[in-house]
Scaffold this motif. Structure first.
Motif, PDB file in Angstrom:
ATOM      1  N   LEU A   1     -11.151   4.953  -6.485  1.00  0.00           N
ATOM      2  CA  LEU A   1     -10.410   5.634  -7.653  1.00  0.00           C
ATOM      3  C   LEU A   1     -10.190   4.478  -8.780  1.00  0.00           C
ATOM      4  O   LEU A   1      -9.741   4.719  -9.740  1.00  0.00           O
ATOM      5  N   ARG A   2     -10.677   3.132  -8.751  1.00  0.00           N
ATOM      6  CA  ARG A   2     -10.337   2.219  -9.542  1.00  0.00           C
ATOM      7  C   ARG A   2     -11.734   1.636 -10.211  1.00  0.00           C
ATOM      8  O   ARG A   2     -12.737   1.690  -9.689  1.00  0.00           O
TER       9      ARG A   2
ATOM     10  N   GLN B   1      -8.625  -6.723  -3.261  1.00  0.00           N
ATOM     11  CA  GLN B   1      -9.694  -6.855  -2.652  1.00  0.00           C
ATOM     12  C   GLN B   1      -9.653  -6.346  -1.259  1.00  0.00           C
ATOM     13  O   GLN B   1     -10.522  -6.030  -0.547  1.00  0.00           O
ATOM     14  N   SER B   2      -8.355  -5.853  -0.807  1.00  0.00           N
ATOM     15  CA  SER B   2      -8.194  -5.383   0.399  1.00  0.00           C
ATOM     16  C   SER B   2      -7.889  -3.869   0.427  1.00  0.00           C
ATOM     17  O   SER B   2      -7.535  -3.341   1.702  1.00  0.00           O
ATOM     18  N   LEU B   3      -8.153  -3.203  -0.414  1.00  0.00           N
ATOM     19  CA  LEU B   3      -7.712  -1.723  -0.423  1.00  0.00           C
ATOM     20  C   LEU B   3      -8.757  -1.145   0.363  1.00  0.00           C
ATOM     21  O   LEU B   3     -10.114  -1.285   0.416  1.00  0.00           O
ATOM     22  N   PRO B   4      -8.303  -0.185   0.959  1.00  0.00           N
ATOM     23  CA  PRO B   4      -9.394   1.065   1.524  1.00  0.00           C
ATOM     24  C   PRO B   4     -10.250   1.420   0.875  1.00  0.00           C
ATOM     25  O   PRO B   4     -10.065   1.861  -0.533  1.00  0.00           O
ATOM     26  N   GLY B   5     -11.399   2.131   1.320  1.00  0.00           N
ATOM     27  CA  GLY B   5     -12.492   2.722   0.681  1.00  0.00           C
ATOM     28  C   GLY B   5     -12.200   3.464  -0.323  1.00  0.00           C
ATOM     29  O   GLY B   5     -12.560   3.580  -1.511  1.00  0.00           O
TER      30      GLY B   5
ATOM     31  N   TYR C   1       1.024  -1.321  -0.096  1.00  0.00           N
ATOM     32  CA  TYR C   1      -0.245  -0.092   0.112  1.00  0.00           C
ATOM     33  C   TYR C   1       0.828   1.532   0.090  1.00  0.00           C
ATOM     34  O   TYR C   1       0.620   2.236  -0.752  1.00  0.00           O
ATOM     35  N   ARG C   2       1.880   1.192   0.842  1.00  0.00           N
ATOM     36  CA  ARG C   2       2.808   2.265   0.897  1.00  0.00           C
ATOM     37  C   ARG C   2       3.493   2.963  -0.418  1.00  0.00           C
ATOM     38  O   ARG C   2       3.312   4.030  -0.845  1.00  0.00           O
TER      39      ARG C   2
END
Length: 507
Positions: A182-183, A173-177, A122-123
């Motif tokens: 954005l995708r 699947q685990s991305l924050p809201g 993520y970073r």
């Protein structure tokens, strides 16, 4: 206006960190090592090797062995089956990344811990977003959608409650809201596992989206984009998405694909940034547009060491720390990470192009392989498949080599393929087509990434096999001054040089 404020906030969070990576690289790496050793000191592995935050880099290197996937697998399997505190503290992670390339199974599986997901993947993703908005402010990428393709996920085969799949799918699947917003496409489409249906349904969905960024492996992105153009009845992607302007690409060498993307969006309107990530982690990114060099990410939960080329086959490998690398030679990447990988030999090789800051180019793998289209076929795969085809057709293979068939922009197709030169001990099989079919079928059985690319001929065409006369490879070795001793013909290569030289001898 809101998108510009968000872009600025992302830049303020990421650009100072990237500046520290450039200007204080050794301090950043020392801090990462202290963190890793401190967090893992109470694990089974940490107790075995006496981990402590005060352990120096040289002491760490002396105590802990360098491990391949196969060598570390007994410990990894414990983690994958749900045992806690083996390689990393806490309960076993609920995510497992699947990829091919191992010599003892169709796919290899690696734990993806919460720390690895947030501190690394993520970073680094936020850093790339910051660079995109910084270098290309006129694109206003946050104001629209990023079209990204991932793999699929499913239950772990290890009997635990974990979810296993391609690392791209796990991340998606685990991305924050805020990142999900954005995708495109939505997760139910993005995570479909039947690729023909997936491409068709995604193409239909994204026609109605404001796509400004593409992200993914060039092979599959090309397949999708051609279907989008067909559905839209368009010749140029700008006719579909007027604000499209950036492609974030990785996983395979981009050179052969550049002309195809330029053809789909002529006039130099599509810009490119490269990322270097794998199931094991996100390692580097292109921080300077126009430069092929990638900035090594040193503050992202991974401690790096580098194994010189002359030690690739050493029984006692001695990697060097970051401060001892030099510009020019290839090194194998050795990582220790918050995923519980300790002095782990990734298998990739890199070459440093700059030491201030530390920038690299990917030079290949520690072993010969084929990965022109993301298929990751290693020598062990090729040898097993060609042996099976030979047995089934009553042949005896003496030697072989294989290389990619890169598609040409003028051909109007997004499919590549593999071309093989095979030397037999006797006459060729009466049914040469069956040999090729069996070779293809066996490769699909033993390599999941190759199988995915070959599915319904969407991204990879069937292999093309040439049977060359007895003595051809001996002649090639003689011409190259390599005849005798331990000199061998390279089995696989992403360059066509060897294959073309061999075929030229029989034309």
């Amino acid at each position: 206006m809101l998108d510009q404020l968000v872009a600025r906030a992302v830049q303020l969070a990421s650009l100072p960190r990237l500046a520290r990576v450039q200007h204080e690289p050794l301090a950043a790496q020392a801090a990462v090592l202290r963190y890793l050793l401190g967090r893992a000191r109470g694990t089974d592995w940490g107790r075995r090797y006496g981990y402590a935050p005060a352990l120096s880099a040289s002491e760490f290197a002396e105590r802990v062995p360098v491990s391949t996937y196969e060598q570390l697998y007994p410990e990894l399997e414990k983690v994958l089956r749900g045992q806690p505190n083996v390689l990393w503290p806490g309960t076993a992670p609920r995510w497992q990344a699947r990829s091919s390339g191992t010599t003892n199974a169709r796919s290899k599986y690696l734990p993806v811990t919460t720390e690895a997901l947030h501190d690394n993947h993520y970073r680094a993703g936020r850093d790339m977003l910051a660079l995109a908005t910084h270098h290309y402010p006129s694109q206003r990428v946050i104001g629209g959608k990023t079209l990204s393709l991932g793999g699929s996920v499913g239950p772990s085969p290890f009997g635990s409650h974990a979810v296993a799949g391609d690392v791209s799918a796990l991340i998606m699947q685990s991305l924050p809201g805020w990142a999900q917003a954005l995708r495109t496409p939505p997760l139910p489409l993005a995570l479909l596992d039947e690729w023909e249906e997936k491409i068709e349904r995604i193409a239909q969905h994204v026609l109605r989206q404001d796509v400004r960024v593409l992200a993914g492996v060039p092979t599959w992105i090309l397949v999708l984009l051609r279907r989008v153009l067909d559905l839209a009845g368009a010749q140029d992607l700008r006719q579909v998405w007027p604000r499209l302007g950036l492609f974030l690409h990785g996983a395979v060498a981009f050179g052969p694909y550049r002309s195809l993307f330029d053809e789909l969006m002529p006039g130099g309107q599509l810009r490119y940034l490269e990322i270097y990530n794998a199931s094991e982690g996100y390692f580097a990114l292109q921080d300077e547009p126009g430069s092929p060099d990638l900035l090594l990410l040193l503050e992202h939960g991974i401690y790096y060491e580098f194994l010189p080329a002359e030690q690739f086959d050493s029984p006692d490998p001695r990697p060097v720390p970051l401060e001892d690398v030099t510009i020019g030679p290839s090194y194998a990447l050795v990582i220790s990470s918050s995923a519980g990988l300790w002095r782990y030999l990734v298998g990739d090789t890199v070459r440093f192009t700059s030491l201030r800051p530390y920038r690299v180019r990917i030079t290949g793998r520690t072993k010969h392989f084929l990965n022109a289209f993301g298929e990751e076929v290693v020598v062990e795969n090729a040898e097993a498949a060609i042996a099976a085809a030979a047995r089934a057709t009553g042949c005896a293979v003496r030697d072989f080599t294989a290389a990619p068939v890169y598609f040409a922009a003028a051909s109007g197709t997004s499919r590549g393929g593999h071309e093989w030169a095979v030397e037999l001990s006797g006459p060729p099989p009466t049914d040469a087509a069956r040999f090729s079919q069996l070779l293809d079928s066996e490769l699909r059985k033993i390599n999941s990434d190759y199988d995915a690319k070959r599915h319904r001929d969407l991204a990879l065409a069937p292999p093309r096999v040439h049977f060359v006369p007895t003595g051809t490879f001996e002649t090639w070795l003689r011409h190259r001054g390599r005849l005798g001793g331990q000199r061998k013909v390279p089995r696989l290569a992403n360059s066509r040089q060897v294959l073309e030289e061999v075929l030229a001898l029989v034309r």
